[in-house]
Design a protein around this motif. Sequence first.
Motif, PDB file in Angstrom:
ATOM      1  N   THR A 185     -13.042   2.399   6.294  1.00 31.80           N
ATOM      2  CA  THR A 185     -13.545   1.009   6.337  1.00 31.80           C
ATOM      3  C   THR A 185     -14.816   0.911   7.408  1.00 31.80           C
ATOM      4  OG1 THR A 185     -12.152   0.273   7.929  1.00 31.80           O
ATOM      5  CG2 THR A 185     -11.675  -0.283   5.629  1.00 31.80           C
ATOM      6  N   ALA A 201      -5.414  -7.190   1.712  1.00 34.01           N
ATOM      7  CA  ALA A 201      -5.908  -6.170   2.782  1.00 34.01           C
ATOM      8  C   ALA A 201      -7.352  -5.748   2.413  1.00 34.01           C
ATOM      9  CB  ALA A 201      -5.193  -4.618   2.216  1.00 34.01           C
ATOM     10  N   GLY A 202      -8.066  -5.556   3.769  1.00 32.88           N
ATOM     11  CA  GLY A 202      -9.522  -5.359   3.706  1.00 32.88           C
ATOM     12  C   GLY A 202     -10.366  -5.955   4.579  1.00 32.88           C
ATOM     13  N   PRO A 215     -16.733  -7.110   3.937  1.00 32.62           N
ATOM     14  CA  PRO A 215     -15.895  -6.664   2.937  1.00 32.62           C
ATOM     15  C   PRO A 215     -15.820  -8.217   2.002  1.00 32.62           C
ATOM     16  CG  PRO A 215     -14.607  -6.934   4.972  1.00 32.62           C
ATOM     17  CD  PRO A 215     -15.960  -6.944   5.197  1.00 32.62           C
ATOM     18  N   GLY A 229     -16.274  -2.917   0.942  1.00 39.73           N
ATOM     19  CA  GLY A 229     -15.124  -2.934   1.724  1.00 39.73           C
ATOM     20  C   GLY A 229     -14.277  -1.615   1.893  1.00 39.73           C
ATOM     21  N   HIS A 275       1.016  -1.148  -0.040  1.00 39.13           N
ATOM     22  CA  HIS A 275      -0.055  -0.094  -0.130  1.00 39.13           C
ATOM     23  C   HIS A 275       0.676   1.352   0.212  1.00 39.13           C
ATOM     24  CE1 HIS A 275       0.924  -0.922   4.075  1.00 39.13           C
ATOM     25  NE2 HIS A 275       0.698   0.284   4.488  1.00 39.13           N
ATOM     26  N   ARG A 276       2.109   1.032   0.172  1.00 43.00           N
ATOM     27  CA  ARG A 276       3.038   2.482   0.095  1.00 43.00           C
ATOM     28  C   ARG A 276       3.766   2.412  -1.108  1.00 43.00           C
ATOM     29  NH1 ARG A 276       1.210   4.854   4.399  1.00 43.00           N
ATOM     30  NH2 ARG A 276       1.033   3.457   6.373  1.00 43.00           N
ATOM     31  N   PHE A 292      -3.193   5.952   6.729  1.00 46.49           N
ATOM     32  CA  PHE A 292      -2.405   5.776   8.315  1.00 46.49           C
ATOM     33  C   PHE A 292      -2.183   4.689   8.408  1.00 46.49           C
ATOM     34  CE2 PHE A 292      -3.289   4.671  12.633  1.00 46.49           C
ATOM     35  CZ  PHE A 292      -2.299   5.527  13.077  1.00 46.49           C
ATOM     36  N   ASN A 293      -3.218   3.360   8.253  1.00 46.13           N
ATOM     37  CA  ASN A 293      -2.652   2.077   8.178  1.00 46.13           C
ATOM     38  C   ASN A 293      -2.872   1.706   6.883  1.00 46.13           C
ATOM     39  OD1 ASN A 293      -5.244   1.970   8.501  1.00 46.13           O
ATOM     40  ND2 ASN A 293      -5.583   0.349  10.022  1.00 46.13           N
ATOM     41  N   THR A 294      -2.988  -0.052   6.824  1.00 44.03           N
ATOM     42  CA  THR A 294      -3.183  -0.526   5.569  1.00 44.03           C
ATOM     43  C   THR A 294      -4.494  -0.383   4.938  1.00 44.03           C
ATOM     44  OG1 THR A 294      -1.596  -2.078   6.127  1.00 44.03           O
ATOM     45  CG2 THR A 294      -2.626  -2.440   4.131  1.00 44.03           C
ATOM     46  N   PRO A 295      -4.776   0.421   3.909  1.00 42.26           N
ATOM     47  CA  PRO A 295      -6.270   0.498   3.394  1.00 42.26           C
ATOM     48  C   PRO A 295      -6.720  -0.537   2.664  1.00 42.26           C
ATOM     49  CG  PRO A 295      -4.612   2.086   2.261  1.00 42.26           C
ATOM     50  CD  PRO A 295      -3.728   1.177   3.043  1.00 42.26           C
ATOM     51  N   PRO A 296      -8.098  -0.736   2.567  1.00 47.58           N
ATOM     52  CA  PRO A 296      -8.541  -1.986   1.777  1.00 47.58           C
ATOM     53  C   PRO A 296      -7.900  -1.566   0.352  1.00 47.58           C
ATOM     54  CG  PRO A 296     -10.172  -0.249   2.458  1.00 47.58           C
ATOM     55  CD  PRO A 296      -8.990   0.079   3.083  1.00 47.58           C
ATOM     56  N   VAL A 297      -6.919  -2.104  -0.105  1.00 51.72           N
ATOM     57  CA  VAL A 297      -6.255  -1.937  -1.361  1.00 51.72           C
ATOM     58  C   VAL A 297      -7.330  -2.236  -2.478  1.00 51.72           C
ATOM     59  CG1 VAL A 297      -4.277  -2.568  -3.035  1.00 51.72           C
ATOM     60  CG2 VAL A 297      -4.025  -1.877  -0.637  1.00 51.72           C
ATOM     61  N   PHE A 298      -7.858  -3.404  -2.509  1.00 55.70           N
ATOM     62  CA  PHE A 298      -8.432  -3.760  -3.676  1.00 55.70           C
ATOM     63  C   PHE A 298      -9.931  -2.978  -3.858  1.00 55.70           C
ATOM     64  CE2 PHE A 298     -11.416  -6.561  -6.003  1.00 55.70           C
ATOM     65  CZ  PHE A 298     -10.864  -6.668  -7.504  1.00 55.70           C
ATOM     66  N   PRO A 299     -10.656  -2.862  -2.737  1.00 53.87           N
ATOM     67  CA  PRO A 299     -12.066  -2.202  -2.708  1.00 53.87           C
ATOM     68  C   PRO A 299     -11.823  -0.842  -3.113  1.00 53.87           C
ATOM     69  CG  PRO A 299     -11.930  -3.419  -1.048  1.00 53.87           C
ATOM     70  CD  PRO A 299     -10.705  -3.862  -1.495  1.00 53.87           C
TER      71      PRO A 299
END
Lengths: 357, 357
Positions: free
Chosen positions: A72, B198-199, B237, A199, A40-41, A233-240
């Motif tokens: 989320t 992630a999610g 999700p 998500g 995610h970075r 800030f933290n790992t977001p829900p990348v695919f959604p």
Amino acid sequence: MKKHNFSAGPSILPGEVFAEAAEAVRDFNGSGLSILEISHRSEAFSEVLDEAHQLVRDLLNLPEGYQPLFLTGGASTQFFMVPMNLLLSGEKAAYVDTGAWASKSLKEARRFGQIDVVASSKDDGYTFIPKDYTLGSGYRYLHITSNNTIYGTQYRAWPEVDVPLVVDMSSDIFSRPLGDVSRFGLIYAGAQKNMGPAGTTLVIVREDLLRHALGELPTMLDYRTHIAKKSAFNTPPVFPIYVSMLTLRWVKEQGGVEAMERRNLAKARLLYEEIDRNALFRGTARREDRSLMNVPFVLERPELEQDFLAFCEEAGCVGLKGHRSVGGFRASIYNAMPIESVKFLVELMQEFERRFS
Amino acid sequence: MKKHNFSAGPSILPGEVFAEAAEAVRDFNGSGLSILEISHRSEAFSEVLDEAHQLVRDLLNLPEGYQPLFLTGGASTQFFMVPMNLLLSGEKAAYVDTGAWASKSLKEARRFGQIDVVASSKDDGYTFIPKDYTLGSGYRYLHITSNNTIYGTQYRAWPEVDVPLVVDMSSDIFSRPLGDVSRFGLIYAGAQKNMGPAGTTLVIVREDLLRHALGELPTMLDYRTHIAKKSAFNTPPVFPIYVSMLTLRWVKEQGGVEAMERRNLAKARLLYEEIDRNALFRGTARREDRSLMNVPFVLERPELEQDFLAFCEEAGCVGLKGHRSVGGFRASIYNAMPIESVKFLVELMQEFERRFS
């Protein structure tokens, strides 16, 4: 057989989006990696996130001071995050009760301040949007639910009040222009109707409304945490988020929310006209408040309900069963629903009429 | 060119999972619908959710009274949900500080009770897992972080204490058997390392630890809400849970967490042996606490770092850069990482040695 997906949510998205999303799961932009395994970075995902934020700004014409966030937890999480962030101790907010979700939102809000229900259509089975009420003084905001998925009612004009509107737009965001955004203090929407898959949750917040002492709220529950880190800030829900970005890109390519509104009006008109014309069917929401997104209706002869549902499903129309709390039928005709599918449903209703009238 | 993905998370998942997930985005189980557009209340998704819960139970050998939940918000949300749910007013909990995530978890917990840091490796740059400490009395739980992604340390044995362990297993869940589960009060893990994309966030909670009055906590923040509704109180999700289910199915097919542990031991041994043998490299974590998941190392000659990184990337190895807070390199070798990729990296280290020694 081609399916026509009338589900209330998660719901239909554009076919192009499904194709591109499937390819990204296999190989994201020719990187040799799946979208599901990239950091995610990474630069690749940072670009996705930036584009998603920018599309929200562009499509909704957000002025300075409004921040879109991809969070989320669904609208249900916003039910408590909104009052937690917008009300200081002893403050009060006004809520309009137009259905199950509005009712849940005000129940959660009561933990954080004085919550006054200034109008409700509960006693009439939530069949309309209350408009005749006056707001007393001292409210920090007025909370409304712009479209009521279960009951098929929708605000066609925003309430004219002197406080910022906080609006749950879960089921009609990006379906029409917002008009003057400065009337809104906060907008939130679960992705899984017009914006993307389940998500992620979009929150658009006017920053100057956030007045808590820094560190007063749990870090993840303070909107300012996510504003400062641009939803990472933290790992977001990348695919959604990625699929939401693709969907918003599609909305833009189609001509933006203005084009969506024209199409949605045409689709809704077609379906409501048939419901009003066809003696077998009856709409359940008050005409002036009918939703362009969710079209609930019942059969005048309830004994035919199972037949009609089976008839539709055999023809490939799915997701038409009404919410368990109200019964009957509900056709959800979100942005991505082609008018051809609505025409097809209308033809089925006419064919059903020929058989059973 | 084939990529070898050493990212710390989101990270590599099995190739079969990517292929099946991509197909489901196109057409889910031949239904004519994408997994992204089906209702979370549909029979098809209910089966996915049930199977996901059951796989967690089976793989981790959960006894009665333990409930797996698929939530959202990442481990960062659990940092406050755990103390909010497990501590009543005036109660206290013990925390071990083994790195950035442990430190964040205890900072959030301080809002909900007395939090005592009973051991820390902070003064030594978090290079080891503290083991010499005694727990005073009166603690409701002891919180630890089983694997420290950034520093490459991992608990190889669980602390022997008289209170339930609460464990952040974000980066090593399903990488090994848990042993006697009754020592755990609560386990949580962001999906995006060994479990899925992630999610979604897995939480496993011993139900009898939940003692708040009903209605005391915001509905979405009370674990009991999600236990009662089997992770479907509101729209979950869908896709992240589906891909997690596919990944857990893969773990089971491969022989379960016992097989994962054997493979992970073999991969880690190979890499650590090369780091210890090769004069160019040095591991940064204390040997007895070395992680099987994340292998951090530095070059004895820091001026070669850029060369080594470029050398690896040219060969298709990505995600090797160390966390920005510690520098150097980090090879994350989660469950789905094939031993062939680790061998390939070892060969690159040997080739680099020939060039620069």
